[in-house]
Each structure stands twice: as structure tokens, then as C-alpha cells.
Design an enzyme around this catalytic site. Structure first.
Site, PDB file in Angstrom:
ATOM      1  N   ASP A 208     -43.651   6.151 -52.009  1.00  0.00           N
ATOM      2  CA  ASP A 208     -43.806   7.568 -52.376  1.00  0.00           C
ATOM      3  C   ASP A 208     -42.552   7.923 -53.386  1.00  0.00           C
ATOM      4  OD1 ASP A 208     -41.597   8.897 -50.580  1.00  0.00           O
ATOM      5  OD2 ASP A 208     -42.160   7.445 -49.344  1.00  0.00           O
ATOM      6  N   ASP A 210     -40.885  10.764 -52.751  1.00  0.00           N
ATOM      7  CA  ASP A 210     -40.275  11.707 -52.124  1.00  0.00           C
ATOM      8  C   ASP A 210     -40.785  12.961 -52.253  1.00  0.00           C
ATOM      9  OD1 ASP A 210     -37.918  11.711 -49.770  1.00  0.00           O
ATOM     10  OD2 ASP A 210     -36.917  12.782 -51.321  1.00  0.00           O
TER      11      ASP A 210
END
Length: 288
Positions: A208, A210
């Protein structure tokens, strides 16, 4: 001595495919039980040992992972080259979910973990200026390139305590520090591997962006798990490519990993705690 490759698997990687004579073995250490049994066997003629960092079924939090027991267990088995696979968030636009990054530096922001095998009665100070074995990291890069995954060589991993993900302010702070990826398990694992004189490298699987990214302003478990599962197949392919690159007898590491304790122990022999001497027999017996 024959080489043994150790693999510590993070979120999404709970086994190694294709191991011959695969056996789950139970080990005890002076630091308690490891995260789980260790899966041993051979791959392309090279001995392998695999340990799921969080345990099968993911039962350990990043804080409760028994890091000292895990590294001691790997040392007991004779692991010479230890590859850590970790799910991480990206702090840079250029490092996208699905990419792999071969770590070369850490910033340790953890605070609730035992970070050393040494302690009162047997004091040791080990250099972790370069916490990753450059030789082993290079082989990990080569192995990653055979899988077709986009791989980035070199980057800084900031280790946070967790288990919560970052606030946006924290995420922006870590970006301002120049960190590349963020995770919860890189430390103290790398420090302990150095104390145990085991060559260590980390493959960071990016799941991802973040919460700093405008299109990814919140990180949730479902998103992380979905990408981690996709990454895990590539990670298994990467691990399968390592034996061909690392085959051969063990020799002293040119990066100095296998002699990290040569000048580390500070306590005079006459003052060393016998109980600590016993506990450190596996990881530091060479110099004690």
C-alpha cells in the site's frame, strides 16, 4: 560446512513450495519458543529452513513476535544466510503496491521489544551501521529479477511499533526523513541477526501507499491482505531462485557479518554472568 538458507516469512508468506524431505521441527531456546515450528528440508540440493514470523494463522502481533527466540532457532539449525520477507507500506510515489524493495538501511522507531541478546552481566555492543549483508542483498535482487516483479535495489525501512497504522502526520514526518518504506517487524530482527553473526537481508513486499498518498488516505487490513497474497506467489518464486545463487560451502562473509562479535563483548571474562554465558551459547559461543 554446507550452506543453509533461512527464510522468515511475513504477512502472506506462511510456507515454501517444493521443499524435499519437508519436516516441521520444534525447537526450544533460552529466550522461549519461536513463533512456530520451523519447516526444514532442501530446495535444489541446498538446505532450507522456513519460519512464519507471526506463526501459522497469524497469531503474533508485531510487538509479541519472539524475535530473540526466532534468531536463536535459526542459529541452532546452522542457518548461514537469513532472508526476511516483510509486508510494508510505501512512502514514495515511485514504489508502488506490488513492487519489491531490497532494504539496505533501517530507522528503528520500536520501543516495546527486547532488542539484544546481551544484557547485565554480559555486555555487548555490535555495529549495525550497515545492518544488511550487501552480498546476500545482491543475490536477493538477482532472484527477484527472475520472477518478473518490479524490484528496487536499496532503500530505508522505518520500523514502527504498531499494531496501528500511522497517522497522516507521522507518515509525512517519515517521508521528510527520507524513509522509503514502513513496516512493523524489521526491527529488532536485523539487529539480532547481526549479533548472532548471521548474514541478513530483507525483501520488502509493498502492499500500500500508507496514508500520506492523496488517493490512499487510509490503510485497511483487507487492502494489505489482498496485495500481500498476490505478492506471496512472487516471493515464493524468489525464494526458489535463491539456492542456485547461494549454493556452495559456507565461508567467512566478505561483509564481516560472520565476525560481527570479534570486538563486541565488553565484560571482562572474570565478571561474566554464568547464566548469561549459558543463554548466549548458541548465538555468541564463538567468541565466549
Amino acid at each position: 560446512m554446507d550452506r543453509m538458507i533461512g527464510v522468515i516469512g511475513g504477512s502472506g508468506l506462511y510456507e515454501i513450495d517444493g521443499l524435499e524431505d519437508a519436516t516441521w521441527v520444534s525447537l526450544e531456546t533460552p529466550w522461549g519458543a519461536p513463533s512456530d515450528q520451523v519447516l526444514t528440508g532442501s530446495l535444489s540440493g541446498v538446505k532450507m529452513a522456513f519460519l512464519p514470523r507471526h506463526g501459522r494463522g497469524h497469531v503474533h502481533t508485531p510487538t509479541t513476535v519472539p524475535y530473540r527466540a526466532n534468531i536463536d532457532a535459526m542459529k541452532q539449525l546452522g542457518v548461514s544466510d537469513l532472508v526476511a520477507v516483510s509486508a510494508v507500506g510505501s512512502l514514495k510515489e515511485a514504489y508502488a503496491p506490488g513492487d519489491f524493495l531490497i532494504v539496505d538501511q533501517y530507522i528503528d522507531r520500536t520501543f516495546a521489544r527486547e532488542k539484544s541478546f546481551f544484557g547485565p552481566g554480559l555486555v555487548g555492543h555490535v555495529s549495525v551501521a550497515h545492518p544488511i549483508c550487501a552480498r546476500l542483498a545482491g543475490h536477493c535482487t538477482s532472484a527477484a529479477q527472475t520472477t518478473g516483479v518490479r524490484v528496487h535495489q536499496g532503500g530505508t525501512y522505518i520500523a514502527m511499533e504498531g499494531p496501528q497504522f500511522s497517522t497522516k502526520a507521522e507518515s509525512e514526518l517519515y517521508r521528510s526523513w527520507g524513509a522509503d518504506v514502513i513496516g512493523m517487524t524489521g526491527m529488532p530482527e536485523a539487529k539480532l541477526a547481526r549479533e548472532a553473526e548471521i548474514c541478513y537481508a530483507c525483501i520488502a513486499m509493498i502492499t500500500d501507499y500508507d496514508c500520506w498518498h492523496p488517493d490512499h488516505d487510509a490503510v485497511d487490513v483487507a487492502q494489505v491482505v489482498a496485495v500481500a497474497q498476490k505478492n506471496a506467489a512472487k516471493a515464493r518464486d524468489l525464494v526458489a531462485a535463491l539456492p542456485a545463487l547461494l549454493a556452495g560451502p559456507v565461508s567467512d562473509c566478505p561483509e564481516g557479518c560472520s565476525h560481527a562479535l570479534d570486538s563486541a563483548v565488553m565484560t571482562a571474562p572474570a565478571k561474566r554472568d554464568p547464566e548469561m554465558m549459558t543463554k548466549l551459547k548458541t548465538v555468541a559461543g564463538r567468541v565466549l
